[in-house]
Design a protein around this motif. Sequence first.
Motif, PDB file in Angstrom:
ATOM      1  N   ALA A  16     -29.028  22.410   4.092  1.00  0.00           N
ATOM      2  CA  ALA A  16     -28.280  23.170   3.084  1.00  0.00           C
ATOM      3  C   ALA A  16     -29.059  24.448   2.809  1.00  0.00           C
ATOM      4  CB  ALA A  16     -28.139  22.357   1.801  1.00  0.00           C
ATOM      5  N   GLN A  19     -29.617  27.928  -2.276  1.00  0.00           N
ATOM      6  CA  GLN A  19     -28.896  27.799  -3.542  1.00  0.00           C
ATOM      7  C   GLN A  19     -28.391  26.375  -3.746  1.00  0.00           C
ATOM      8  OE1 GLN A  19     -28.390  30.499  -5.995  1.00  0.00           O
ATOM      9  NE2 GLN A  19     -28.176  28.585  -7.137  1.00  0.00           N
ATOM     10  N   ARG A  20     -27.778  25.803  -2.712  1.00  0.00           N
ATOM     11  CA  ARG A  20     -27.308  24.419  -2.841  1.00  0.00           C
ATOM     12  C   ARG A  20     -28.489  23.467  -3.012  1.00  0.00           C
ATOM     13  NH1 ARG A  20     -23.878  20.417  -2.858  1.00  0.00           N
ATOM     14  NH2 ARG A  20     -24.273  18.540  -1.632  1.00  0.00           N
ATOM     15  N   ASP A  23     -29.625  23.778  -6.554  1.00  0.00           N
ATOM     16  CA  ASP A  23     -28.632  23.244  -7.496  1.00  0.00           C
ATOM     17  C   ASP A  23     -28.581  21.720  -7.494  1.00  0.00           C
ATOM     18  OD1 ASP A  23     -28.009  25.851  -8.206  1.00  0.00           O
ATOM     19  OD2 ASP A  23     -26.126  25.907  -7.066  1.00  0.00           O
ATOM     20  N   VAL A  24     -28.656  21.119  -6.320  1.00  0.00           N
ATOM     21  CA  VAL A  24     -28.625  19.653  -6.240  1.00  0.00           C
ATOM     22  C   VAL A  24     -29.902  19.078  -6.863  1.00  0.00           C
ATOM     23  CG1 VAL A  24     -28.677  17.662  -4.670  1.00  0.00           C
ATOM     24  CG2 VAL A  24     -27.045  19.521  -4.287  1.00  0.00           C
ATOM     25  N   ASP A  28     -28.057  18.150 -10.309  1.00  0.00           N
ATOM     26  CA  ASP A  28     -27.355  16.922  -9.933  1.00  0.00           C
ATOM     27  C   ASP A  28     -28.351  15.797  -9.660  1.00  0.00           C
ATOM     28  OD1 ASP A  28     -25.175  15.302  -9.386  1.00  0.00           O
ATOM     29  OD2 ASP A  28     -24.936  16.034  -7.333  1.00  0.00           O
ATOM     30  N   PRO A  78     -32.839  30.799  -6.871  1.00  0.00           N
ATOM     31  CA  PRO A  78     -32.888  29.494  -6.206  1.00  0.00           C
ATOM     32  C   PRO A  78     -34.194  29.255  -5.457  1.00  0.00           C
ATOM     33  CG  PRO A  78     -31.780  31.023  -4.751  1.00  0.00           C
ATOM     34  CD  PRO A  78     -32.237  31.817  -5.982  1.00  0.00           C
ATOM     35  N   ALA A 153     -28.317  16.414  -0.818  1.00  0.00           N
ATOM     36  CA  ALA A 153     -28.299  17.872  -0.650  1.00  0.00           C
ATOM     37  C   ALA A 153     -27.567  18.307   0.605  1.00  0.00           C
ATOM     38  CB  ALA A 153     -29.723  18.424  -0.656  1.00  0.00           C
ATOM     39  N   GLN A 154     -27.677  17.524   1.659  1.00  0.00           N
ATOM     40  CA  GLN A 154     -27.050  17.941   2.914  1.00  0.00           C
ATOM     41  C   GLN A 154     -25.724  17.264   3.177  1.00  0.00           C
ATOM     42  OE1 GLN A 154     -30.501  17.433   5.264  1.00  0.00           O
ATOM     43  NE2 GLN A 154     -30.194  15.256   5.622  1.00  0.00           N
TER      44      GLN A 154
END
Length: 155
Positions: A16, A19-20, A23-24, A28, A78, A153-154
């Motif tokens: 990923a 940013q992802r 964020d995760v 999350d 990020p 994440a992925q």
Amino acid sequence: MLQTVQPIQREIVVGAGPQRAFDVFTGDMTSWWPASHHIGSAPIAEVLIEPRVGGRWYTRHQDGTETSTGFVTVWEPPTRFVVTWQIGADWKYHDDLVTSIEVRFVAEPDGRTRVLLEHRDLEAFGAAATQMRTTFEGPDAWNGILAAYAKVAQA
């Protein structure tokens, strides 16, 4: 004088972008944090990091109670964040115990992200520092936590 204890350093590459990945990790955490890793008397409902310097890192439990883990000291999405870990060798929160966890997110050329985690200041555990370092090095500690995170994440 406090003994110097080497920090725990771990890394994992996730499929990923930064940013992802950020964020995760920060937004999350409930989806990947191990259900058995908490200090409350009831199961986890949510694991939360408030997205700002001074924000809390805490767990809300299914019975409505909350337990603290620490606070955000650096917030640079990020690319990185730093939180305190204030849970002692007795697995209780302590205002006067501060170790730090820095997590950095480095873009890889292939669109993936290298996630680097460093848990430092372990000498703050005092006489239990070596024991806690050994605990954090175990397969169910940062290695297992990062592996669970990477799966989400992925995804």
